[in-house]
Design a protein around this motif. Sequence first.
Motif, mmCIF file in Angstrom:
data_model
loop_
_atom_site.group_PDB
_atom_site.id
_atom_site.type_symbol
_atom_site.label_atom_id
_atom_site.label_comp_id
_atom_site.label_asym_id
_atom_site.label_seq_id
_atom_site.Cartn_x
_atom_site.Cartn_y
_atom_site.Cartn_z
ATOM 1 N N ASP A 73 -25.615 -3.396 -30.831
ATOM 2 C CA ASP A 73 -24.732 -2.654 -32.319
ATOM 3 C C ASP A 73 -23.783 -1.867 -31.888
ATOM 4 O O ASP A 73 -24.598 -1.402 -32.852
ATOM 5 N N PHE A 74 -22.726 -1.480 -30.865
ATOM 6 C CA PHE A 74 -22.965 -0.439 -31.549
ATOM 7 C C PHE A 74 -22.179 0.624 -32.309
ATOM 8 O O PHE A 74 -22.331 1.237 -33.325
ATOM 9 N N LEU A 75 -21.626 -0.817 -33.255
ATOM 10 C CA LEU A 75 -20.530 -0.315 -34.561
ATOM 11 C C LEU A 75 -21.643 -0.465 -35.521
ATOM 12 O O LEU A 75 -21.295 0.860 -36.824
ATOM 13 N N SER A 76 -22.683 -0.593 -35.286
ATOM 14 C CA SER A 76 -23.700 -0.511 -36.507
ATOM 15 C C SER A 76 -24.014 0.805 -37.297
ATOM 16 O O SER A 76 -24.233 1.057 -38.074
ATOM 17 N N LYS A 77 -23.747 2.049 -35.761
ATOM 18 C CA LYS A 77 -24.065 3.741 -35.967
ATOM 19 C C LYS A 77 -22.975 3.898 -36.509
ATOM 20 O O LYS A 77 -23.030 5.168 -36.373
ATOM 21 N N ALA A 78 -21.975 3.191 -36.100
ATOM 22 C CA ALA A 78 -20.801 4.060 -36.858
ATOM 23 C C ALA A 78 -19.870 4.262 -37.570
ATOM 24 O O ALA A 78 -20.456 4.140 -38.503
ATOM 25 N N ILE A 95 -20.380 5.919 -31.132
ATOM 26 C CA ILE A 95 -20.401 4.624 -30.648
ATOM 27 C C ILE A 95 -21.237 5.011 -28.910
ATOM 28 O O ILE A 95 -21.201 4.024 -28.441
ATOM 29 N N SER A 96 -21.046 6.725 -28.148
ATOM 30 C CA SER A 96 -21.339 6.620 -26.954
ATOM 31 C C SER A 96 -22.372 8.096 -26.428
ATOM 32 O O SER A 96 -21.852 8.964 -27.814
ATOM 33 N N ASP B 62 -24.673 -10.789 -19.315
ATOM 34 C CA ASP B 62 -23.605 -9.867 -19.587
ATOM 35 C C ASP B 62 -23.456 -8.476 -21.105
ATOM 36 O O ASP B 62 -22.809 -8.068 -21.160
ATOM 37 N N LYS B 63 -24.659 -9.293 -21.430
ATOM 38 C CA LYS B 63 -25.402 -7.415 -22.844
ATOM 39 C C LYS B 63 -25.999 -6.964 -22.052
ATOM 40 O O LYS B 63 -25.910 -5.877 -22.147
ATOM 41 N N LEU B 64 -26.314 -6.798 -20.973
ATOM 42 C CA LEU B 64 -27.192 -5.805 -20.463
ATOM 43 C C LEU B 64 -25.954 -5.238 -19.351
ATOM 44 O O LEU B 64 -26.566 -4.305 -19.044
ATOM 45 N N ILE B 65 -24.811 -5.071 -19.379
ATOM 46 C CA ILE B 65 -23.945 -4.244 -18.812
ATOM 47 C C ILE B 65 -23.617 -3.343 -19.233
ATOM 48 O O ILE B 65 -22.988 -4.293 -20.426
ATOM 49 N N PHE B 66 -23.510 -2.412 -18.858
ATOM 50 C CA PHE B 66 -23.257 -0.978 -19.824
ATOM 51 C C PHE B 66 -21.796 -0.938 -19.397
ATOM 52 O O PHE B 66 -20.904 -1.027 -18.332
ATOM 53 N N LYS B 67 -20.965 -0.702 -20.053
ATOM 54 C CA LYS B 67 -19.610 -0.561 -20.379
ATOM 55 C C LYS B 67 -18.961 0.398 -20.338
ATOM 56 O O LYS B 67 -19.386 1.789 -21.144
ATOM 57 N N VAL B 68 -17.633 0.447 -19.766
ATOM 58 C CA VAL B 68 -17.152 2.157 -19.757
ATOM 59 C C VAL B 68 -16.000 2.592 -20.719
ATOM 60 O O VAL B 68 -15.576 1.720 -20.663
ATOM 61 N N LEU B 69 -16.328 3.360 -21.843
ATOM 62 C CA LEU B 69 -15.422 4.074 -22.729
ATOM 63 C C LEU B 69 -13.534 3.970 -22.262
ATOM 64 O O LEU B 69 -13.865 4.666 -21.370
ATOM 65 N N ASN B 70 -13.102 3.643 -22.581
ATOM 66 C CA ASN B 70 -11.898 3.358 -21.943
ATOM 67 C C ASN B 70 -11.226 5.111 -22.170
ATOM 68 O O ASN B 70 -11.824 6.146 -23.612
ATOM 69 N N SER B 71 -10.463 5.760 -21.817
ATOM 70 C CA SER B 71 -10.159 7.138 -22.099
ATOM 71 C C SER B 71 -9.388 7.653 -22.799
ATOM 72 O O SER B 71 -8.521 6.629 -23.163
ATOM 73 N N THR B 84 -12.485 -3.492 -38.340
ATOM 74 C CA THR B 84 -12.849 -4.068 -39.844
ATOM 75 C C THR B 84 -14.109 -4.526 -40.133
ATOM 76 O O THR B 84 -15.038 -4.484 -40.616
ATOM 77 N N GLU B 85 -14.723 -5.179 -39.795
ATOM 78 C CA GLU B 85 -15.289 -6.173 -39.377
ATOM 79 C C GLU B 85 -16.879 -5.764 -38.616
ATOM 80 O O GLU B 85 -17.345 -5.809 -38.913
ATOM 81 N N LYS B 86 -16.463 -4.758 -38.222
ATOM 82 C CA LYS B 86 -17.632 -3.876 -37.035
ATOM 83 C C LYS B 86 -18.163 -5.095 -36.348
ATOM 84 O O LYS B 86 -19.290 -5.290 -36.125
ATOM 85 N N ASN B 87 -17.144 -6.103 -35.016
ATOM 86 C CA ASN B 87 -17.585 -6.786 -34.319
ATOM 87 C C ASN B 87 -17.428 -5.887 -32.993
ATOM 88 O O ASN B 87 -16.969 -6.156 -32.546
ATOM 89 N N SER B 88 -19.208 -5.490 -33.193
ATOM 90 C CA SER B 88 -19.061 -4.837 -31.712
ATOM 91 C C SER B 88 -18.486 -5.482 -30.637
ATOM 92 O O SER B 88 -17.883 -5.324 -29.708
#
Lengths: 457, 457
Positions: A73-78, A95-96, B62-71, B84-88
């Motif tokens: 839940d990366f947004l929790s620390k955002a 978040i990174s 799926d939760k264990l996949i490392f995602k790369v932030l868009n540039s 707004t909902e901080k829904n990661s």
Amino acid sequence: MASVKPSVPKGTRDFSPAEMAKRNFIFDTIKSVFRKYGYQQIETPSMENLSTLTGKYGDEGDKLIFKVLNSGDFLSKANDQYLTEKNSNLLTASISEKALRYDLTVPFARYVVQHQNEITFPFKRFQVQPVWRADRPQRGRYREFYQCDADVVGSTSLLNEAEFVQIYDEALSKLGLKDFTIKINNRKILSGVAEVIDKGDSIIDLTVAIDKLDKIGLDGVIKELLDRGFTQADIDRIKPVILLQGTNGEKLASLRSALQASTVGLQGCYELETVFRYLQYTPLKRATLELDITLARGLNYYTGAIFEVKTNEVAMGSIGGGGRYDDLTGMFGLKGLTGAGISFGADRIYDVLEELNLFPASAVAGTKVLIICFDEAGEAYALPLLQKLRNSNISAELYPAGAKIKKQMDYANNKQIPFTILIGSDEMQSGLLTLKNMESGEQEKLTGEDILAKLIA
Amino acid sequence: MASVKPSVPKGTRDFSPAEMAKRNFIFDTIKSVFRKYGYQQIETPSMENLSTLTGKYGDEGDKLIFKVLNSGDFLSKANDQYLTEKNSNLLTASISEKALRYDLTVPFARYVVQHQNEITFPFKRFQVQPVWRADRPQRGRYREFYQCDADVVGSTSLLNEAEFVQIYDEALSKLGLKDFTIKINNRKILSGVAEVIDKGDSIIDLTVAIDKLDKIGLDGVIKELLDRGFTQADIDRIKPVILLQGTNGEKLASLRSALQASTVGLQGCYELETVFRYLQYTPLKRATLELDITLARGLNYYTGAIFEVKTNEVAMGSIGGGGRYDDLTGMFGLKGLTGAGISFGADRIYDVLEELNLFPASAVAGTKVLIICFDEAGEAYALPLLQKLRNSNISAELYPAGAKIKKQMDYANNKQIPFTILIGSDEMQSGLLTLKNMESGEQEKLTGEDILAKLIA
């Protein structure tokens, strides 16, 4: 399920078996030369802490670093404010925490500092791993590409510089290049030139301008120097240096005379002379070594020798480069450790070898022989022979029974397998198998033992 | 600048020169065997489109996949509500398009579909690349680790399964293991067992229970089966199968009899018999092949053969595994292409070889000889000899002049360089150099030519 044809992210590539064989030829050749000169391989993780990488490549570089999203839940620390303001730049750090390696030099510096108590200095390491950059993809520029670096840290000896010249010479000769130039310069000579016209502060402007001599000619360089605030008197004094001609020895003699008022300039001359002196004992195989005082790549970085390698056989940018950088590890708090290193541009070397048709057949050879049979009886007959071939270290395959002979022949042709062995009922009865040379089309009937002997030879 | 000692992200590792030499020994050995059996190397990008990976590994995966932030300004495209909902979870897809490879199988399936028109089937590929998983790091579990896979796609022949047994046997024998077991099973036999007790729907419950036989014994398995809704009558019928004893042939005979009412079960028996039949022509080197019907790894995935490899020399989990999975590429819209593959657990194999002291000295050898001299005259004397050594393909180094002899000797010892050549003023005058065997301490005076001859031999 949608059947949209899947793809890879832009700027990244798949490598097919044929491409991998060629890439392995390049990397294996370079690695073997690194090892012969005492360089040892290390690997570092693909991900580094973001803090390890940021601030090391300039503002532009920082933007090109691929950041990895924190797990869970990366947004929790955002940071709430950055979220509300949609401030991507400032939010990133919250978040990174990790990022993909951007080059091999900063991770190497990190490695040296982290493991300093386990390392014997001088530490000569090489590293061949991918790096990632969020550059706009274009022809020849990728977002994932391999770097191939050798660096020595903890030795001021110019013997290292001389050995880098030899490593370039030997590796590129082994790869089959026949005509290439290793350009060498020294940052201290550029400093000396700026110093003798009292423009020590303008060394960047000076070098950016003269670096363009190839592209814009002398008049262009003079115009650019005037634009950058140099006077005509400055230019009159610099011109003989820019237009330096003759052998490396003649150039050095001219430089010594032009730079006699500059201690740092003379030190640069001494360093180059020393490298040349080390090299006099060991003639280069195919490289031309050329002192080129317009060479200024990575000037902000290098403090001594500067290298760049170009092939003279095809039009192509540099296929290698490097230099000496004092204080390699200062960024991680370990001061005063000098480093020097070189890099091979594997993707460009690949293109050069492809264009010159230099990949040797042996380097890209896969399976040597395919056994073709027609039914289960043929398979049973073939299996002991297959095993004997493999026990003799021959790459061999048996096509599973049941497929038409044309399909099996196509398989051999597509995989560029040079020999096939046909086992039909005649062959099984007589014990004489058909060995076919797939290139010439020639066929002969031989016993299994004779085929084995022939393929081993 | 802060001088906090830098570190790597948790769950990731640096590999030192000594570790790299050992890892290369493992990977090179396995690759050479793959090649001998006709497998060809490919590489795929470290980053895949997130959509390529999601949904392929289950919710936990799926939760264990490392995602790369868009540039760039990634928040500009982010969903406002999720922000707004901080829904990661939901935000991820709008700020990340790419992710790091989680295994080699899904990228391979993607590769096959994407390049299907360039590929000759059956396509036998191997791949040795790192994968990344956001698992909680623990002993022996890393967030970045290499997988080492060989798969064939587009061939139903059981010859492939037989060759996988041979590949395990040959590669692990070459690595020096002396006693290891390749366990084999077939998903169709497990299906047959469930079918004959009319519990076809409960195959997962059945296999999860009997998979634990090793750990919890027969009574434990029976209790678990009862808990999972099997009746005593079911258990009475299954028990002989679970307790199967004897040779592989005897086990198969018992299974044939127990599964006679199940078409799929008999098909499983036939497939195993065929694999054994292929292998009868070619005795295994050191492996024991054992039919183990409690073997169920990756059951949701495999549809035919199932493999697992264990060493019997040290306590260690499986060092390899694999199996056949119909419809490998269906997830990318290409139906009906069957695949079979195996994987080597390189990190565990490393630990096994280390514990058994099986890394051969030749595999980890680096520089063979260090030339030690004292001043510039010594360097000049040493350089032609250094070049001759390297021209004879001997890894050689010259320690730059100026360091004390003790420091140079320490360098040789720390790098485990087996020989040193000492060049002092006596040696230069007489032409007899001191060759020292660093292990025995033995020294002799020899000419440069004699040293060369001795080190080549």
